[in-house]
Design a protein around this motif. Structure first.
Motif, PDB file in Angstrom:
ATOM      1  N   ARG A  93       0.848  -1.200   0.000  1.00  0.00           N
ATOM      2  CA  ARG A  93       0.000   0.000   0.000  1.00  0.00           C
ATOM      3  C   ARG A  93       0.877   1.241   0.000  1.00  0.00           C
ATOM      4  O   ARG A  93       1.874   1.317   0.706  1.00  0.00           O
ATOM      5  CB  ARG A  93      -0.917   0.013   1.234  1.00  0.00           C
ATOM      6  CG  ARG A  93      -1.906   1.185   1.259  1.00  0.00           C
ATOM      7  CD  ARG A  93      -2.856   1.078   0.080  1.00  0.00           C
ATOM      8  NE  ARG A  93      -3.662   2.257  -0.095  1.00  0.00           N
ATOM      9  CZ  ARG A  93      -4.886   2.423   0.417  1.00  0.00           C
ATOM     10  NH1 ARG A  93      -5.421   1.470   1.172  1.00  0.00           N
ATOM     11  NH2 ARG A  93      -5.567   3.516   0.172  1.00  0.00           N
ATOM     12  N   LEU A 113      -3.006   6.331  -0.533  1.00  0.00           N
ATOM     13  CA  LEU A 113      -3.203   6.703  -1.928  1.00  0.00           C
ATOM     14  C   LEU A 113      -3.681   5.506  -2.737  1.00  0.00           C
ATOM     15  O   LEU A 113      -3.362   4.358  -2.427  1.00  0.00           O
ATOM     16  CB  LEU A 113      -1.890   7.211  -2.538  1.00  0.00           C
ATOM     17  CG  LEU A 113      -1.259   8.471  -1.935  1.00  0.00           C
ATOM     18  CD1 LEU A 113       0.099   8.725  -2.580  1.00  0.00           C
ATOM     19  CD2 LEU A 113      -2.167   9.676  -2.103  1.00  0.00           C
ATOM     20  N   THR A 114      -4.451   5.811  -3.778  1.00  0.00           N
ATOM     21  CA  THR A 114      -4.765   4.821  -4.799  1.00  0.00           C
ATOM     22  C   THR A 114      -3.884   5.118  -6.007  1.00  0.00           C
ATOM     23  O   THR A 114      -3.138   6.111  -6.027  1.00  0.00           O
ATOM     24  CB  THR A 114      -6.238   4.908  -5.215  1.00  0.00           C
ATOM     25  OG1 THR A 114      -6.464   6.195  -5.827  1.00  0.00           O
ATOM     26  CG2 THR A 114      -7.158   4.749  -4.016  1.00  0.00           C
ATOM     27  N   ARG A 116      -4.913   6.199  -8.833  1.00  0.00           N
ATOM     28  CA  ARG A 116      -5.387   7.457  -9.416  1.00  0.00           C
ATOM     29  C   ARG A 116      -4.943   8.666  -8.594  1.00  0.00           C
ATOM     30  O   ARG A 116      -4.539   9.689  -9.144  1.00  0.00           O
ATOM     31  CB  ARG A 116      -6.914   7.461  -9.534  1.00  0.00           C
ATOM     32  CG  ARG A 116      -7.451   6.537 -10.612  1.00  0.00           C
ATOM     33  CD  ARG A 116      -8.958   6.679 -10.750  1.00  0.00           C
ATOM     34  NE  ARG A 116      -9.324   7.971 -11.321  1.00  0.00           N
ATOM     35  CZ  ARG A 116     -10.023   8.902 -10.685  1.00  0.00           C
ATOM     36  NH1 ARG A 116     -10.429   8.691  -9.441  1.00  0.00           N
ATOM     37  NH2 ARG A 116     -10.325  10.044 -11.271  1.00  0.00           N
ATOM     38  N   SER A 117      -5.045   8.573  -7.269  1.00  0.00           N
ATOM     39  CA  SER A 117      -4.653   9.719  -6.447  1.00  0.00           C
ATOM     40  C   SER A 117      -3.147   9.944  -6.483  1.00  0.00           C
ATOM     41  O   SER A 117      -2.683  11.087  -6.401  1.00  0.00           O
ATOM     42  CB  SER A 117      -5.141   9.543  -5.006  1.00  0.00           C
ATOM     43  OG  SER A 117      -4.693   8.330  -4.447  1.00  0.00           O
ATOM     44  N   TYR A 120      -2.603  11.793  -9.586  1.00  0.00           N
ATOM     45  CA  TYR A 120      -3.060  13.171  -9.365  1.00  0.00           C
ATOM     46  C   TYR A 120      -1.960  13.986  -8.695  1.00  0.00           C
ATOM     47  O   TYR A 120      -1.680  15.127  -9.085  1.00  0.00           O
ATOM     48  CB  TYR A 120      -4.322  13.125  -8.505  1.00  0.00           C
ATOM     49  CG  TYR A 120      -4.899  14.463  -8.100  1.00  0.00           C
ATOM     50  CD1 TYR A 120      -5.750  15.165  -8.946  1.00  0.00           C
ATOM     51  CD2 TYR A 120      -4.620  15.010  -6.844  1.00  0.00           C
ATOM     52  CE1 TYR A 120      -6.304  16.382  -8.559  1.00  0.00           C
ATOM     53  CE2 TYR A 120      -5.167  16.219  -6.449  1.00  0.00           C
ATOM     54  CZ  TYR A 120      -6.010  16.901  -7.307  1.00  0.00           C
ATOM     55  OH  TYR A 120      -6.554  18.102  -6.921  1.00  0.00           O
ATOM     56  N   ASP A 144     -15.480  13.923  -8.060  1.00  0.00           N
ATOM     57  CA  ASP A 144     -14.798  12.681  -8.413  1.00  0.00           C
ATOM     58  C   ASP A 144     -15.234  11.561  -7.472  1.00  0.00           C
ATOM     59  O   ASP A 144     -15.617  11.797  -6.323  1.00  0.00           O
ATOM     60  CB  ASP A 144     -13.285  12.879  -8.322  1.00  0.00           C
ATOM     61  CG  ASP A 144     -12.507  11.742  -8.956  1.00  0.00           C
ATOM     62  OD1 ASP A 144     -12.253  11.811 -10.169  1.00  0.00           O
ATOM     63  OD2 ASP A 144     -12.175  10.780  -8.229  1.00  0.00           O
ATOM     64  N   GLU A 145     -15.157  10.331  -7.963  1.00  0.00           N
ATOM     65  CA  GLU A 145     -15.555   9.183  -7.144  1.00  0.00           C
ATOM     66  C   GLU A 145     -14.632   8.997  -5.948  1.00  0.00           C
ATOM     67  O   GLU A 145     -15.025   8.410  -4.943  1.00  0.00           O
ATOM     68  CB  GLU A 145     -15.562   7.915  -7.997  1.00  0.00           C
ATOM     69  CG  GLU A 145     -14.213   7.578  -8.605  1.00  0.00           C
ATOM     70  CD  GLU A 145     -14.264   6.383  -9.531  1.00  0.00           C
ATOM     71  OE1 GLU A 145     -13.188   5.867  -9.878  1.00  0.00           O
ATOM     72  OE2 GLU A 145     -15.369   5.968  -9.898  1.00  0.00           O
ATOM     73  N   GLU A 146     -13.398   9.491  -6.049  1.00  0.00           N
ATOM     74  CA  GLU A 146     -12.481   9.449  -4.910  1.00  0.00           C
ATOM     75  C   GLU A 146     -12.642  10.732  -4.099  1.00  0.00           C
ATOM     76  O   GLU A 146     -12.400  11.831  -4.599  1.00  0.00           O
ATOM     77  CB  GLU A 146     -11.034   9.296  -5.383  1.00  0.00           C
ATOM     78  CG  GLU A 146     -10.719   7.920  -5.914  1.00  0.00           C
ATOM     79  CD  GLU A 146      -9.226   7.654  -5.979  1.00  0.00           C
ATOM     80  OE1 GLU A 146      -8.490   8.167  -5.100  1.00  0.00           O
ATOM     81  OE2 GLU A 146      -8.798   6.944  -6.895  1.00  0.00           O
ATOM     82  N   ASP A 147     -13.018  10.568  -2.852  1.00  0.00           N
ATOM     83  CA  ASP A 147     -13.308  11.729  -2.010  1.00  0.00           C
ATOM     84  C   ASP A 147     -12.107  12.654  -1.881  1.00  0.00           C
ATOM     85  O   ASP A 147     -12.257  13.877  -1.843  1.00  0.00           O
ATOM     86  CB  ASP A 147     -13.761  11.254  -0.625  1.00  0.00           C
ATOM     87  CG  ASP A 147     -14.156  12.404   0.273  1.00  0.00           C
ATOM     88  OD1 ASP A 147     -15.151  13.085  -0.041  1.00  0.00           O
ATOM     89  OD2 ASP A 147     -13.465  12.635   1.282  1.00  0.00           O
ATOM     90  N   LEU A 148     -10.909  12.095  -1.822  1.00  0.00           N
ATOM     91  CA  LEU A 148      -9.707  12.917  -1.685  1.00  0.00           C
ATOM     92  C   LEU A 148      -9.584  13.897  -2.841  1.00  0.00           C
ATOM     93  O   LEU A 148      -9.299  15.084  -2.643  1.00  0.00           O
ATOM     94  CB  LEU A 148      -8.464  12.023  -1.616  1.00  0.00           C
ATOM     95  CG  LEU A 148      -7.111  12.746  -1.624  1.00  0.00           C
ATOM     96  CD1 LEU A 148      -6.957  13.607  -0.379  1.00  0.00           C
ATOM     97  CD2 LEU A 148      -5.967  11.735  -1.733  1.00  0.00           C
ATOM     98  N   LEU A 149      -9.821  13.428  -4.053  1.00  0.00           N
ATOM     99  CA  LEU A 149      -9.687  14.281  -5.230  1.00  0.00           C
ATOM    100  C   LEU A 149     -10.828  15.290  -5.309  1.00  0.00           C
ATOM    101  O   LEU A 149     -10.611  16.461  -5.632  1.00  0.00           O
ATOM    102  CB  LEU A 149      -9.651  13.423  -6.502  1.00  0.00           C
ATOM    103  CG  LEU A 149      -8.599  12.309  -6.543  1.00  0.00           C
ATOM    104  CD1 LEU A 149      -8.535  11.696  -7.938  1.00  0.00           C
ATOM    105  CD2 LEU A 149      -7.233  12.828  -6.130  1.00  0.00           C
TER     106      LEU A 149
END
Length: 454
Positions: A93, A113-114, A116-117, A120, A144-149
């Motif tokens: 991870r 992080l994922t 995608r993030s 980003y 965005d579907e990712e809350d962080l973004l």
């Protein structure tokens, strides 16, 4: 030990939210963006868990640096660093870490992080300095579907200069904004932002939709009502005032919060735009004088905008005030003190005989209200036929959007500063204070720990 501070954190969070509510009804408090956080740190890296992480008492974890985003001279790829993380993570991870105080860097708690993030973050380091070009990038991640973004891009718009938001207008996704605004599940703070953006890129064709939202009985549809009314008036101009008057200002059954939102929107237009002549805005505020419980909300605006046509109405309001709304008397006195007409001076003498204590309080605790200075030509926007479009027409070029949308509450604070205390507005703050004191007293009695959980 950690649980001991939970009640205190709750108190701080609650008080912070109440402060933010007063400070900016168009948007929630703006947190530091990832870009700003990275700029303020000595080192920023992407690190990986080389083995599975399990929760521990100390929370200390060791991670391996895989990408150095900032601080190449302070940290190297494959270097192992220690941080505090109380979560659980599988092997491999990846996290964002920020470090300060070289040469022995102190590392922040890891931010998971994922793929995608992480991508980003890498793109953030390559963005141009131009504000508009950055917003072109960020708008693609709104909702965005990712809350962080989604959260980070919302904050980026909130801290962007409003001039950049206006310049983005031709590149805004108008239809997407409409879809988000109409979504009953959208958060109110996000809807406020999208209504602000619609004020930039929208036109008369959007007015029917906005009017339908104003007249809706569904609270979810009218979330962010202050921004909704302001946007509606921006795109519809003075033609929209009768609807606002009927629904919120002249309607004695309208809820306090709804009426207050409408007053905020009118104050906004009266101080920051030239879309609607101030005389027409003042005429709308006159409706609130017919509602004694709320009249103190608008009396300071009438004085600040130099509307001296309501002397007789305010004198009558003073004389008929009862125990449930006698706080209106001090704003009335302040209005008369500011008025240059001889009728006002005569009224002051008359009202001092009715309630000398109210006159004494006004003279003792409040300065004479001053009318707004005329706008300088350089600060005044000229509204063209094709651009009844900017929700905010007059802002310094470097002022952030958050500060721009905060114009409403700032006006509200200055307006109510010269009025007496309205118990309705104290109720929310009083409840927070009482709850906080109860928790603090309980902490003292219990020794500062929460009951053991079974």
């Amino acid at each position: 030990m950690g649980r001991r501070f939970v009640p205190l954190l709750l108190i701080c969070a609650t008080l912070s939210q109440s402060t933010n509510l007063l400070a900016c009804p168009f948007c929630t408090a703006v947190s530091q963006t990832l870009r700003q956080e990275m700029a303020s740190m000595d080192a920023v890296v992407v690190a990986e868990a080389t083995e599975a992480i399990e929760p521990s008492d100390t929370g200390e974890v060791e991670l391996t640096v895989k990408v150095v985003l900032k601080g190449e001279k302070l940290v190297k790829v494959d270097q192992r660093v220690k941080s505090i993380y109380f979560g659980k993570a599988e092997k491999g991870r990846r996290f964002m870490l920020t470090g300060v105080d070289p040469p022995e860097l102190m590392w922040s708690s890891p931010l998971p992080l994922t793929e995608r993030s992480e991508d980003y973050l890498l793109k953030l380091t390559k963005l141009p300095d131009d504000d508009v070009e950055r917003l072109v990038f960020f708008q693609e991640f709104l909702e965005d579907e990712e809350d962080l973004l989604a959260r980070d891009t919302y904050d980026e718009f909130a801290v962007a200069p409003y001039s950049a938001v206006k310049a983005l207008g031709p590149k805004m996704h108008h239809d997407q904004l409409i879809e988000w605004i109409k979504d009953p599940e959208i958060a109110s703070d996000r809807r406020r932002l999208y209504l602000t953006m619609l004020g930039v890129c929208g036109d008369k064709k959007d007015v029917p939709m906005l009017e339908a939202m104003l007249t809706s009985t569904q609270k979810s549809t009218r979330g962010g009502l202050d921004a909704l009314i302001a946007c509606y008036l921006t795109l519809n101009g003075a033609e929209g005032l009768p609807v606002v008057n009927k629904l919120f200002l002249d309607n004695k059954k309208a809820e306090y919060a709804d009426t207050y939102a409408a007053i905020m929107a009118l104050r906004f237009h009266g101080t920051e735009t030239d879309v609607i002549p101030k005389e027409q805005l003042v005429s709308s505020l006159h409706h609130v004088l017919k509602r004694p419980q709320l009249a103190d909300l608008v009396i300071p605006d009438l004085a600040r905008w130099g509307d001296w046509s309501q002397i007789d109405a305010l004198v009558e309001l003073f004389k008929t005030a009862e125990a449930g709304n006698n706080w209106v008397r001090v704003p009335v006195i302040n209005y008369l003190r500011a008025c240059p007409l001889p009728e006002a001076a005569a009224a002051l003498v008359e009202l001092e005989k009715v309630d000398p204590a109210a006159v004494r309080r006004a003279n003792t605790f409040f300065p004479v209200p001053a009318a707004d200075a005329p706008k300088k030509d350089a600060e005044t926007s000229q509204i063209s036929d094709s651009a009844a479009s900017g929700l905010v027409q007059v802002f310094d070029s470097g002022k952030p959007l958050a500060a721009a949308t905060a114009a409403l509450p700032q006006v509200g604070r200055s307006a109510t500063a010269i009025s007496a205390v309205n118990p309705l507005r104290l109720l929310f703050v009083s409840s927070i204070t009482a709850t906080s004191l109860t928790i603090l007293i309980w902490l003292v009695i219990s020794g500062g720990t929460l009951p053991a959980q079974t």
